[in-house]
Design a protein around this motif. Structure first.
Motif, PDB file in Angstrom:
ATOM      1  N   ARG A 144       0.823  -1.208   0.000  1.00 54.35           N
ATOM      2  CA  ARG A 144       0.000   0.000   0.000  1.00 54.35           C
ATOM      3  C   ARG A 144       0.863   1.266   0.000  1.00 54.35           C
ATOM      4  NH1 ARG A 144      -2.742   3.636   3.440  1.00 54.35           N
ATOM      5  NH2 ARG A 144      -1.649   2.918   5.304  1.00 54.35           N
ATOM      6  N   LEU A 145       1.940   1.243   0.739  1.00 59.11           N
ATOM      7  CA  LEU A 145       2.773   2.427   0.876  1.00 59.11           C
ATOM      8  C   LEU A 145       3.685   2.671  -0.319  1.00 59.11           C
ATOM      9  CD1 LEU A 145       3.895   2.092   4.614  1.00 59.11           C
ATOM     10  CD2 LEU A 145       2.278   3.748   3.666  1.00 59.11           C
ATOM     11  N   ALA A 146       4.183   1.606  -0.925  1.00 62.53           N
ATOM     12  CA  ALA A 146       5.288   1.783  -1.870  1.00 62.53           C
ATOM     13  C   ALA A 146       5.029   1.332  -3.292  1.00 62.53           C
ATOM     14  CB  ALA A 146       6.529   1.060  -1.338  1.00 62.53           C
ATOM     15  N   ILE A 147       3.911   0.701  -3.562  1.00 61.78           N
ATOM     16  CA  ILE A 147       3.714   0.143  -4.898  1.00 61.78           C
ATOM     17  C   ILE A 147       3.675   1.231  -5.970  1.00 61.78           C
ATOM     18  CG2 ILE A 147       1.193   0.159  -4.890  1.00 61.78           C
ATOM     19  CD1 ILE A 147       3.524  -2.608  -6.253  1.00 61.78           C
ATOM     20  N   ASP A 148       3.201   2.432  -5.607  1.00 64.39           N
ATOM     21  CA  ASP A 148       3.116   3.515  -6.582  1.00 64.39           C
ATOM     22  C   ASP A 148       4.238   4.540  -6.429  1.00 64.39           C
ATOM     23  OD1 ASP A 148       0.744   2.539  -7.767  1.00 64.39           O
ATOM     24  OD2 ASP A 148      -0.458   3.399  -6.148  1.00 64.39           O
ATOM     25  N   SER A 149       5.233   4.201  -5.644  1.00 65.88           N
ATOM     26  CA  SER A 149       6.340   5.139  -5.453  1.00 65.88           C
ATOM     27  C   SER A 149       7.091   5.342  -6.768  1.00 65.88           C
ATOM     28  CB  SER A 149       7.305   4.604  -4.389  1.00 65.88           C
ATOM     29  OG  SER A 149       8.471   5.402  -4.337  1.00 65.88           O
ATOM     30  N   ALA A 156       7.973  -3.149  -2.155  1.00 63.83           N
ATOM     31  CA  ALA A 156       6.619  -3.579  -2.483  1.00 63.83           C
ATOM     32  C   ALA A 156       6.649  -4.809  -3.378  1.00 63.83           C
ATOM     33  CB  ALA A 156       5.855  -2.444  -3.155  1.00 63.83           C
ATOM     34  N   ILE A 157       7.596  -4.848  -4.299  1.00 59.54           N
ATOM     35  CA  ILE A 157       7.746  -6.018  -5.175  1.00 59.54           C
ATOM     36  C   ILE A 157       8.156  -7.238  -4.355  1.00 59.54           C
ATOM     37  CG2 ILE A 157       9.156  -6.968  -7.042  1.00 59.54           C
ATOM     38  CD1 ILE A 157       9.200  -4.087  -8.219  1.00 59.54           C
ATOM     39  N   GLU A 158       9.034  -7.034  -3.387  1.00 56.84           N
ATOM     40  CA  GLU A 158       9.423  -8.125  -2.496  1.00 56.84           C
ATOM     41  C   GLU A 158       8.218  -8.639  -1.714  1.00 56.84           C
ATOM     42  OE1 GLU A 158      12.534  -8.993   1.207  1.00 56.84           O
ATOM     43  OE2 GLU A 158      12.468  -7.029   0.249  1.00 56.84           O
ATOM     44  N   ALA A 159       7.358  -7.718  -1.279  1.00 58.63           N
ATOM     45  CA  ALA A 159       6.153  -8.114  -0.544  1.00 58.63           C
ATOM     46  C   ALA A 159       5.190  -8.889  -1.435  1.00 58.63           C
ATOM     47  CB  ALA A 159       5.472  -6.882   0.035  1.00 58.63           C
ATOM     48  N   LEU A 160       5.055  -8.462  -2.690  1.00 58.17           N
ATOM     49  CA  LEU A 160       4.203  -9.197  -3.630  1.00 58.17           C
ATOM     50  C   LEU A 160       4.716 -10.618  -3.833  1.00 58.17           C
ATOM     51  CD1 LEU A 160       3.590  -6.459  -6.367  1.00 58.17           C
ATOM     52  CD2 LEU A 160       1.849  -7.476  -4.882  1.00 58.17           C
ATOM     53  N   ARG A 161       6.007 -10.751  -3.969  1.00 57.59           N
ATOM     54  CA  ARG A 161       6.593 -12.077  -4.140  1.00 57.59           C
ATOM     55  C   ARG A 161       6.355 -12.940  -2.911  1.00 57.59           C
ATOM     56  NH1 ARG A 161      12.333 -10.058  -6.757  1.00 57.59           N
ATOM     57  NH2 ARG A 161      11.764 -10.274  -8.960  1.00 57.59           N
ATOM     58  N   ALA A 162       6.473 -12.337  -1.730  1.00 60.73           N
ATOM     59  CA  ALA A 162       6.254 -13.094  -0.494  1.00 60.73           C
ATOM     60  C   ALA A 162       4.830 -13.605  -0.406  1.00 60.73           C
ATOM     61  CB  ALA A 162       6.577 -12.218   0.713  1.00 60.73           C
TER      62      ALA A 162
END
Length: 205
Positions: free
Chosen positions: A163-168, A177-183
């Motif tokens: 939520r915080l970084a995907i659109d940074s 955010a990409i790391e979180a998506l992969r997780a």
């Protein structure tokens, strides 16, 4: 001076000694690595690193610190005190030389409990008003956002990181955010984000 060869030599020798100690006593190596990181900014405060060579070497020192703390079994109180000392050094780093210590903060916490505690602490530092707009406060922050994202990832707060970084617009933030998506197993979304990002904004870790 511009090169400060004494400081360059001392850093190189200290890192070599720490690696030698790490094989026998990870806890002592962790103490030494933390002390070395704390002294980097004062030692190189007047150094011109236009070539980027010193920053490359410092990244290796930060990787060594993470390796030492991961392998060390320090008592909780000592580990907490060591993190506090590193935190003070990071806050005082005006050049900045050890800014990338923030990228490793979640890993340096080592335990889930300590990681969650630091994530909460960082959120409170950035958003002292619980009734305020958290996302707006995060976007306006110019310092604490750096360690917050990797710490949230390490704490398993993947939805919040996305939520915080995907659109940074900044790759050094969006990559968390990409790391979180992969997780979360959302690899197709992560790949789309990578392809959509600007290549020139990416940095090699």
């Amino acid at each position: 001076g511009g090169r400060n060869t004494a400081a360059f030599k001392a850093r190189r020798e200290a890192q070599k000694d720490i690696r030698a100690v790490l094989r026998k006593d990870p806890a002592d190596a962790a103490r030494g690595a933390a002390l070395l990181v704390e002294r980097l900014s004062p030692a190189f405060s007047q150094v011109d690193d236009s070539s980027g060579a010193l920053q490359t070497q410092i990244r290796k020192t930060l990787a060594l610190l993470e390796d030492c703390l991961t392998r060390a079994a320090l008592p909780d109180a000592e580990h907490d005190a060591l993190l506090e000392s590193l935190w003070k050094a990071w806050l005082a780093d005006d050049m900045p030389w050890i800014e990338r210590l923030a990228d490793r903060w979640g890993a340096l916490c080592r335990t889930p409990e300590r990681t969650r505690a630091w994530a909460t602490r960082l959120q409170n530092l950035m958003d002292p008003n619980p009734d305020g707009d958290w996302h707006e406060r995060w976007m306006e922050s110019d310092r604490y956002r750096l360690p917050l994202l990797p710490t949230l990832v390490a704490a398993g707060e993947h939805d919040e990181v996305i939520r915080l970084a995907i659109d940074s617009p900044h790759w050094h933030e969006q990559r968390h955010a990409i790391e979180a998506l992969r997780a979360q197993g959302r690899r197709a979304e992560a790949l789309r984000c990578i392809r959509a990002s600007e290549p020139e904004e990416r940095t090699t870790e």
